[in-house]
Design a protein around this motif. Sequence first.
Motif, short mmCIF file in Angstrom:
data_model
loop_
_atom_site.label_atom_id
_atom_site.label_comp_id
_atom_site.label_asym_id
_atom_site.label_seq_id
_atom_site.Cartn_x
_atom_site.Cartn_y
_atom_site.Cartn_z
N LYS A 311 0.84 -1.20 0.00
CA LYS A 311 0.00 0.00 0.00
C LYS A 311 0.87 1.25 0.00
O LYS A 311 1.89 1.31 0.71
CB LYS A 311 -0.93 0.02 1.21
CG LYS A 311 -2.08 -0.97 1.12
CD LYS A 311 -3.15 -0.66 2.16
CE LYS A 311 -4.43 -1.44 1.90
NZ LYS A 311 -5.55 -0.98 2.73
N TYR A 312 0.44 2.25 -0.79
CA TYR A 312 1.16 3.52 -0.90
C TYR A 312 0.20 4.67 -0.59
O TYR A 312 -0.97 4.64 -1.00
CB TYR A 312 1.68 3.75 -2.31
CG TYR A 312 2.80 2.85 -2.79
CD1 TYR A 312 4.01 3.40 -3.20
CD2 TYR A 312 2.64 1.47 -2.89
CE1 TYR A 312 5.04 2.61 -3.70
CE2 TYR A 312 3.65 0.67 -3.37
CZ TYR A 312 4.86 1.25 -3.77
OH TYR A 312 5.86 0.45 -4.26
N VAL A 313 0.74 5.69 0.07
CA VAL A 313 0.06 6.98 0.18
C VAL A 313 1.05 8.03 -0.32
O VAL A 313 2.13 8.20 0.24
CB VAL A 313 -0.37 7.30 1.62
CG1 VAL A 313 -0.96 8.71 1.69
CG2 VAL A 313 -1.39 6.29 2.12
N LEU A 314 0.68 8.73 -1.40
CA LEU A 314 1.57 9.68 -2.06
C LEU A 314 0.98 11.08 -2.00
O LEU A 314 -0.19 11.27 -2.33
CB LEU A 314 1.78 9.27 -3.52
CG LEU A 314 2.29 7.84 -3.76
CD1 LEU A 314 2.36 7.56 -5.25
CD2 LEU A 314 3.66 7.63 -3.11
N ASP A 315 1.81 12.04 -1.60
CA ASP A 315 1.37 13.43 -1.50
C ASP A 315 2.31 14.31 -2.32
O ASP A 315 3.37 13.85 -2.78
CB ASP A 315 1.37 13.87 -0.04
CG ASP A 315 0.40 15.01 0.24
OD1 ASP A 315 -0.05 15.66 -0.73
OD2 ASP A 315 0.09 15.24 1.42
N ASP A 316 1.94 15.56 -2.51
CA ASP A 316 2.75 16.54 -3.24
C ASP A 316 3.09 16.00 -4.63
O ASP A 316 2.21 15.61 -5.38
CB ASP A 316 4.01 16.90 -2.44
CG ASP A 316 3.67 17.50 -1.09
OD1 ASP A 316 2.63 18.19 -1.00
OD2 ASP A 316 4.42 17.28 -0.11
N GLU A 317 4.40 15.95 -4.96
CA GLU A 317 4.84 15.46 -6.27
C GLU A 317 5.56 14.12 -6.16
O GLU A 317 6.41 13.79 -7.00
CB GLU A 317 5.75 16.49 -6.94
CG GLU A 317 5.07 17.83 -7.21
CD GLU A 317 6.01 18.83 -7.84
OE1 GLU A 317 6.66 18.49 -8.85
OE2 GLU A 317 6.12 19.95 -7.33
N ALA A 318 5.23 13.36 -5.15
CA ALA A 318 5.88 12.06 -4.95
C ALA A 318 5.51 11.08 -6.06
O ALA A 318 4.44 11.17 -6.67
CB ALA A 318 5.50 11.49 -3.60
N THR A 319 6.41 10.14 -6.29
CA THR A 319 6.20 9.10 -7.30
C THR A 319 6.34 7.73 -6.65
O THR A 319 7.30 7.47 -5.92
CB THR A 319 7.23 9.21 -8.44
OG1 THR A 319 7.14 10.50 -9.03
CG2 THR A 319 6.96 8.15 -9.50
N GLY A 320 5.39 6.86 -6.93
CA GLY A 320 5.45 5.50 -6.43
C GLY A 320 5.33 4.51 -7.58
O GLY A 320 4.73 4.81 -8.62
N ALA A 321 5.91 3.34 -7.37
CA ALA A 321 5.79 2.27 -8.37
C ALA A 321 5.76 0.93 -7.66
O ALA A 321 6.50 0.71 -6.71
CB ALA A 321 6.96 2.32 -9.36
#
Length: 441
Positions: A311-321
């Motif tokens: 599970k990911y929680v991304l805020d602002d300009e974050a990048t997840g993969a």
Amino acid sequence: MSSEKQYIELYEQARNILCDHSSQVLNAQRDAAFERFRKAGFPSRKVERYKYTDVAKLFEPDYGLNLNRLEIPVNPYDAFRCDVPNLSTSLYFVVNDALYEKAQPKGHLPEGVVLGSLKELATTEYYNRLAAKDDDAVTDLNTMLVQDGLYVYVPRGVVVDRAIQVINILRSDVDLMVNRRVLLLVEEGAEVKFLFCDHTADDRHFLATQVIEAYVGENAKLDLYCLEETHNKNTRVSNVYIEQQANSRVNHNVITLHNGVTRNKLNLDLVGEGAECSCNGCVIADKRQHVDNNTLITHHVPHCTSNELYKYVLDDEATGAFAGRVLVKKGAQQTASQMTNQNLTATKQARMYTQPMLEIYADDVKCAHGSTVGQLNDAALFYMQQRGISLKEARLLLQSAFINEVVNRMELEPLRDRLHYLVEKRFRGELNKCEGCKLCK
């Protein structure tokens, strides 16, 4: 200069220095790894397992290396306090890439358990056997340059009741590249829990490569927790290789609470019937942070079980993969596998890439996979505000509940309880460094 060229020239010039400050077992693997790296170079984003992270770019800067093994002044007990205290663990420190021998507990481990310097204890039977099969450029680079690391051996039938906690501290007065290696041997019927906590102790740019090889024997159990709380100048590339024998149990957990750029790869091979694995990951990222988790679970034989939840929680300009692949080989009948990736993006600028995959060559299996990317439920936010909860607090509560599904799966109870606190602290923007870390002040 290309990313590859500087490391090729470095190895050609410093090979003797590397060998002089290491051991025969580690040195025996260097040249073969160098040849593989020299021919292949860093993978481009056209390579399937590296499509979401530009690895060559990560290695472009000219970092320093401590090839001559100069002692870096640090006293972990005086200068460092981990943010996961009071876990009743056997506590060890690794400063950059070497076990800090001056501050090791005595008498905490059961008789027969060995924990010490990799260069002193590694054997040719196990070192680099799993890693070399992968033909991975970062692993080969690590094998070329590594000079020490951590070795742990748990003999047959031994149950290590107290978790082993290893604090990995990156420490330097200049920008530094660190190549860390870990070799874990868990024999038949043995049980052990490891908690690796990654931290930075200086406001410098760090590049850390890490390779973990773990061999889990029949009816053995390994719990492996990897917690990262570094800073936004840190780049971490970690490759984990695990081999499971019959009826073994592996619980692998990766938690990224604060970082710069992180790339985690897991290769897990179920080679004995009845083996089970549970792989969990949670990521909280904001600003311009980047977190890429890539997994490959291979079912070689029948009657094995794998379960993944990231599970990911991304805020602002974050990048997840997240790219997860389950490979069920021919003849691996009655395989059970479940892969789930769920993600929240808090802004329009945040980006999440998800690619769950199944590759099945057997016809009697129960395999499923799925992924979701979305935002917080507007109706739930409105409902909570109607009952006097501020919008900021409502968002925090919903995000924490979302991530805590992963945290609740972690079997190490004191860590689980502490992580609930750390997750909330992270969402409040308070987790920029560990509490009491005097080196960071």
